[in-house]
Design an enzyme around this catalytic site. Sequence first.
Site, PDB file in Angstrom:
ATOM      1  N   CYS A   4       0.868  -1.193   0.000  1.00  0.00           N
ATOM      2  CA  CYS A   4       0.000   0.000   0.000  1.00  0.00           C
ATOM      3  C   CYS A   4       0.898   1.233   0.000  1.00  0.00           C
ATOM      4  O   CYS A   4       1.715   1.425   0.913  1.00  0.00           O
ATOM      5  CB  CYS A   4      -0.923   0.010   1.208  1.00  0.00           C
ATOM      6  SG  CYS A   4      -1.815   1.578   1.353  1.00  0.00           S
ATOM      7  N   CYS A   7       0.534   3.433   3.101  1.00  0.00           N
ATOM      8  CA  CYS A   7       1.170   2.814   4.272  1.00  0.00           C
ATOM      9  C   CYS A   7       2.693   2.954   4.171  1.00  0.00           C
ATOM     10  O   CYS A   7       3.353   3.281   5.156  1.00  0.00           O
ATOM     11  CB  CYS A   7       0.779   1.345   4.396  1.00  0.00           C
ATOM     12  SG  CYS A   7      -0.878   1.080   5.049  1.00  0.00           S
ATOM     13  N   ASP A  28      -0.338  16.624  -2.956  1.00  0.00           N
ATOM     14  CA  ASP A  28      -0.734  15.692  -4.015  1.00  0.00           C
ATOM     15  C   ASP A  28       0.218  15.832  -5.199  1.00  0.00           C
ATOM     16  O   ASP A  28       0.579  16.940  -5.601  1.00  0.00           O
ATOM     17  CB  ASP A  28      -2.183  15.969  -4.447  1.00  0.00           C
ATOM     18  CG  ASP A  28      -2.776  14.801  -5.209  1.00  0.00           C
ATOM     19  OD1 ASP A  28      -3.709  14.159  -4.686  1.00  0.00           O
ATOM     20  OD2 ASP A  28      -2.309  14.512  -6.338  1.00  0.00           O
ATOM     21  N   HIS A  44      -4.639   1.503   8.080  1.00  0.00           N
ATOM     22  CA  HIS A  44      -5.061   1.174   6.718  1.00  0.00           C
ATOM     23  C   HIS A  44      -6.518   0.735   6.666  1.00  0.00           C
ATOM     24  O   HIS A  44      -6.900  -0.244   7.296  1.00  0.00           O
ATOM     25  CB  HIS A  44      -4.190   0.049   6.149  1.00  0.00           C
ATOM     26  CG  HIS A  44      -4.595  -0.335   4.754  1.00  0.00           C
ATOM     27  ND1 HIS A  44      -4.007   0.213   3.640  1.00  0.00           N
ATOM     28  CD2 HIS A  44      -5.564  -1.156   4.300  1.00  0.00           C
ATOM     29  CE1 HIS A  44      -4.580  -0.271   2.557  1.00  0.00           C
ATOM     30  NE2 HIS A  44      -5.530  -1.113   2.930  1.00  0.00           N
ATOM     31  N   GLY A  91     -14.038   7.700  -8.290  1.00  0.00           N
ATOM     32  CA  GLY A  91     -12.689   7.787  -8.832  1.00  0.00           C
ATOM     33  C   GLY A  91     -11.598   7.524  -7.819  1.00  0.00           C
ATOM     34  O   GLY A  91     -10.468   7.997  -7.975  1.00  0.00           O
ATOM     35  N   THR A  93      -8.574   5.995  -6.426  1.00  0.00           N
ATOM     36  CA  THR A  93      -7.492   5.246  -7.068  1.00  0.00           C
ATOM     37  C   THR A  93      -6.538   4.618  -6.065  1.00  0.00           C
ATOM     38  O   THR A  93      -5.857   3.651  -6.406  1.00  0.00           O
ATOM     39  CB  THR A  93      -6.687   6.147  -8.021  1.00  0.00           C
ATOM     40  OG1 THR A  93      -6.172   7.254  -7.277  1.00  0.00           O
ATOM     41  CG2 THR A  93      -7.551   6.642  -9.165  1.00  0.00           C
ATOM     42  N   HIS A  96      -6.519   3.333   0.251  1.00  0.00           N
ATOM     43  CA  HIS A  96      -6.213   3.661   1.646  1.00  0.00           C
ATOM     44  C   HIS A  96      -6.869   5.021   1.866  1.00  0.00           C
ATOM     45  O   HIS A  96      -6.484   6.000   1.209  1.00  0.00           O
ATOM     46  CB  HIS A  96      -4.687   3.716   1.832  1.00  0.00           C
ATOM     47  CG  HIS A  96      -4.206   4.082   3.202  1.00  0.00           C
ATOM     48  ND1 HIS A  96      -3.245   3.361   3.880  1.00  0.00           N
ATOM     49  CD2 HIS A  96      -4.538   5.111   4.026  1.00  0.00           C
ATOM     50  CE1 HIS A  96      -3.011   3.925   5.052  1.00  0.00           C
ATOM     51  NE2 HIS A  96      -3.789   5.009   5.159  1.00  0.00           N
ATOM     52  N   HIS A  98      -8.143   8.561   2.393  1.00  0.00           N
ATOM     53  CA  HIS A  98      -7.416   9.822   2.513  1.00  0.00           C
ATOM     54  C   HIS A  98      -8.371  10.969   2.258  1.00  0.00           C
ATOM     55  O   HIS A  98      -9.356  10.830   1.535  1.00  0.00           O
ATOM     56  CB  HIS A  98      -6.246   9.876   1.531  1.00  0.00           C
ATOM     57  CG  HIS A  98      -6.632   9.489   0.137  1.00  0.00           C
ATOM     58  ND1 HIS A  98      -6.761   8.173  -0.248  1.00  0.00           N
ATOM     59  CD2 HIS A  98      -6.957  10.235  -0.937  1.00  0.00           C
ATOM     60  CE1 HIS A  98      -7.138   8.121  -1.508  1.00  0.00           C
ATOM     61  NE2 HIS A  98      -7.280   9.363  -1.956  1.00  0.00           N
ATOM     62  N   HIS A 100      -8.729  14.608   0.669  1.00  0.00           N
ATOM     63  CA  HIS A 100      -8.164  15.656  -0.177  1.00  0.00           C
ATOM     64  C   HIS A 100      -8.470  17.009   0.476  1.00  0.00           C
ATOM     65  O   HIS A 100      -9.605  17.255   0.896  1.00  0.00           O
ATOM     66  CB  HIS A 100      -8.812  15.648  -1.568  1.00  0.00           C
ATOM     67  CG  HIS A 100      -8.514  14.423  -2.370  1.00  0.00           C
ATOM     68  ND1 HIS A 100      -7.503  14.381  -3.307  1.00  0.00           N
ATOM     69  CD2 HIS A 100      -9.091  13.199  -2.391  1.00  0.00           C
ATOM     70  CE1 HIS A 100      -7.478  13.187  -3.871  1.00  0.00           C
ATOM     71  NE2 HIS A 100      -8.434  12.443  -3.339  1.00  0.00           N
TER      72      HIS A 100
HETATM   73  P1  5GP Z   1      -8.025   9.204  -5.009  1.00  0.00           P
HETATM   74  O1  5GP Z   1      -8.135   9.229  -6.512  1.00  0.00           O
HETATM   75  O2  5GP Z   1      -7.780   7.785  -4.513  1.00  0.00           O
HETATM   76  O3  5GP Z   1      -9.124   9.902  -4.280  1.00  0.00           O
HETATM   77  O4  5GP Z   1      -6.743  10.052  -4.649  1.00  0.00           O
HETATM   78  C1  5GP Z   1      -5.446   9.565  -4.776  1.00  0.00           C
HETATM   79  C2  5GP Z   1      -4.562  10.768  -4.931  1.00  0.00           C
HETATM   80  O5  5GP Z   1      -3.220  10.362  -4.655  1.00  0.00           O
HETATM   81  C3  5GP Z   1      -4.569  11.358  -6.332  1.00  0.00           C
HETATM   82  O6  5GP Z   1      -5.015  12.713  -6.260  1.00  0.00           O
HETATM   83  C4  5GP Z   1      -3.130  11.233  -6.803  1.00  0.00           C
HETATM   84  O7  5GP Z   1      -2.695  12.339  -7.544  1.00  0.00           O
HETATM   85  C5  5GP Z   1      -2.361  11.083  -5.495  1.00  0.00           C
HETATM   86  N1  5GP Z   1      -1.156  10.307  -5.611  1.00  0.00           N
HETATM   87  C6  5GP Z   1      -1.010   9.102  -6.243  1.00  0.00           C
HETATM   88  N2  5GP Z   1       0.257   8.679  -6.141  1.00  0.00           N
HETATM   89  C7  5GP Z   1       0.926   9.617  -5.431  1.00  0.00           C
HETATM   90  C8  5GP Z   1       2.297   9.733  -5.001  1.00  0.00           C
HETATM   91  O8  5GP Z   1       3.147   8.887  -5.260  1.00  0.00           O
HETATM   92  N3  5GP Z   1       2.613  10.854  -4.289  1.00  0.00           N
HETATM   93  C9  5GP Z   1       1.700  11.812  -3.987  1.00  0.00           C
HETATM   94  N4  5GP Z   1       2.129  12.871  -3.282  1.00  0.00           N
HETATM   95  N5  5GP Z   1       0.410  11.736  -4.373  1.00  0.00           N
HETATM   96  C10 5GP Z   1       0.026  10.648  -5.087  1.00  0.00           C
HETATM   97 ZN    ZN Z   2      -2.504   1.507   3.484  1.00  0.00          ZN
END
Ligand code: 5GP
Ligand code: ZN
Length: 112
Positions: A4, A7, A28, A44, A91, A93, A96, A98, A100
Amino acid sequence: MENCLFCKFIQEHNQKVYEDELFYIIKDINPQAPLHYLAIPKTHFKYLTEMQESDIANLGKIFAKIGEISIDTLHLDGGYRLVINQGDNAGQTVPHLHIHILGGKEMGWNPA
Ligand code: 5GP
Ligand code: ZN
């Protein structure tokens, strides 16, 4: 949780904007606003429905802390938006949970 990203970042990310025993904040990598942070709990789980009692209590503390540091540490003068994507239609991705944190400009409202 093995494999993860968020994690792994608990130990490995070296540009945390904020960190305490419950969560950490990073920028981000693909910002959708001038200021775009991710607040990431250190336990997690992917979905709100998977939270243990302690996760539920901690999430409240995390929200309170985001508010507390929003101006001094995160520079979100003028307001900010919190978003939690849950599942495919939203959306999500990274599996885990989080939060925003978006700000740095006056935003529109077209989340769908
Ligand atoms: P989700 O789409 O799951 O709501 O948000 C995942 C977020 O993690 C996305 O906005 C993406 O840009 C960010 N993200 C993905 N990989 C990384 C990374 O390696 N480093 C950072 N700082 N952000 C990441
Ligand atoms: Zn995790």
